[in-house]
Design a protein around this motif. Structure first.
Motif, mmCIF file in Angstrom:
data_model
loop_
_atom_site.group_PDB
_atom_site.id
_atom_site.type_symbol
_atom_site.label_atom_id
_atom_site.label_comp_id
_atom_site.label_asym_id
_atom_site.label_seq_id
_atom_site.Cartn_x
_atom_site.Cartn_y
_atom_site.Cartn_z
ATOM 1 N N HIS A 1 7.560 8.751 -7.378
ATOM 2 C CA HIS A 1 6.840 10.104 -7.956
ATOM 3 C C HIS A 1 6.217 10.069 -8.622
ATOM 4 C CE1 HIS A 1 6.249 14.619 -9.565
ATOM 5 N NE2 HIS A 1 6.826 14.783 -8.226
ATOM 6 N N ASP A 2 4.431 9.786 -9.346
ATOM 7 C CA ASP A 2 3.770 9.574 -10.034
ATOM 8 C C ASP A 2 3.070 10.803 -10.529
ATOM 9 O OD1 ASP A 2 1.473 11.759 -8.248
ATOM 10 O OD2 ASP A 2 0.726 9.755 -8.306
ATOM 11 N N MET B 1 0.869 -1.002 -0.606
ATOM 12 C CA MET B 1 -0.016 -0.124 0.015
ATOM 13 C C MET B 1 0.835 1.114 -0.057
ATOM 14 S SD MET B 1 -2.855 1.096 3.107
ATOM 15 C CE MET B 1 -3.361 2.427 3.016
ATOM 16 N N TYR B 2 0.884 2.502 -1.171
ATOM 17 C CA TYR B 2 0.882 3.403 -0.613
ATOM 18 C C TYR B 2 0.746 4.802 -0.029
ATOM 19 C CZ TYR B 2 4.402 1.092 -4.171
ATOM 20 O OH TYR B 2 5.537 0.676 -4.942
ATOM 21 N N LEU B 3 1.614 5.565 1.290
ATOM 22 C CA LEU B 3 1.150 6.273 1.750
ATOM 23 C C LEU B 3 1.258 8.050 0.907
ATOM 24 C CD1 LEU B 3 1.437 4.798 4.891
ATOM 25 C CD2 LEU B 3 -0.243 4.962 3.892
ATOM 26 N N THR B 4 0.556 8.679 1.157
ATOM 27 C CA THR B 4 1.150 10.403 0.924
ATOM 28 C C THR B 4 2.076 10.458 1.735
ATOM 29 O OG1 THR B 4 -0.382 11.468 1.872
ATOM 30 C CG2 THR B 4 -0.545 11.105 -0.546
ATOM 31 N N MET B 5 3.284 11.449 1.302
ATOM 32 C CA MET B 5 3.829 12.426 2.442
ATOM 33 C C MET B 5 2.806 12.549 3.285
ATOM 34 S SD MET B 5 6.867 15.200 1.142
ATOM 35 C CE MET B 5 7.370 14.508 -0.425
ATOM 36 N N GLU B 6 2.237 12.945 3.589
ATOM 37 C CA GLU B 6 1.121 13.669 4.879
ATOM 38 C C GLU B 6 0.528 12.346 5.309
ATOM 39 O OE1 GLU B 6 0.358 14.158 1.402
ATOM 40 O OE2 GLU B 6 1.101 16.640 1.384
ATOM 41 N N TRP C 1 4.397 13.030 -4.165
ATOM 42 C CA TRP C 1 5.123 11.684 -4.132
ATOM 43 C C TRP C 1 4.107 10.439 -3.084
ATOM 44 C CZ3 TRP C 1 10.053 10.746 -5.661
ATOM 45 C CH2 TRP C 1 11.058 12.254 -6.079
ATOM 46 N N LEU C 2 4.732 8.802 -4.009
ATOM 47 C CA LEU C 2 3.885 7.916 -2.624
ATOM 48 C C LEU C 2 5.234 7.409 -2.872
ATOM 49 C CD1 LEU C 2 1.773 7.048 -5.540
ATOM 50 C CD2 LEU C 2 1.085 8.471 -3.858
ATOM 51 N N ILE C 3 4.892 6.357 -1.247
ATOM 52 C CA ILE C 3 5.979 6.154 -0.106
ATOM 53 C C ILE C 3 5.471 4.755 -0.113
ATOM 54 C CG2 ILE C 3 7.270 6.233 1.662
ATOM 55 C CD1 ILE C 3 6.593 9.171 1.777
#
Length: 76
Positions: free
Chosen positions: A32-33, A1-6, A37-39
């Motif tokens: 970077h999509d 699962m990808y998370l945003t920076m926030e 940025w997706l983490i």
């Protein structure tokens, strides 16, 4: 699962600017999509396991009884 920076900052308990610096310095891997940025959340599993182990060790240390002092002399 990808998370945003926030979301990552909230999950890690860090300020957003610190997470942003870590991403830009390569300390946190991110994709970077085009807009954001997706983490990947899985890269923090070891961090959380070690944090849980450290908290358990601290709790064990705090709950350890204090040994009696061997230097106490009976005054009687």
């Amino acid at each position: 699962m990808y998370l945003t920076m926030e979301e990552t900052a909230d999950q890690l308990g860090m300020p957003l600017e610190q997470v942003r610096r870590y991403v830009l310095n390569g300390k946190i891997r991110a994709v970077h999509d085009g807009n954001d940025w997706l983490i990947n959340e899985d890269q923090f599993s070891l961090y959380f396991e070690q944090l849980k182990l450290l908290k358990q060790q601290i709790d064990d240390w705090r709950n350890e009884p204090i040994p009696p002092d061997r230097d106490i002399k009976d005054e009687d």
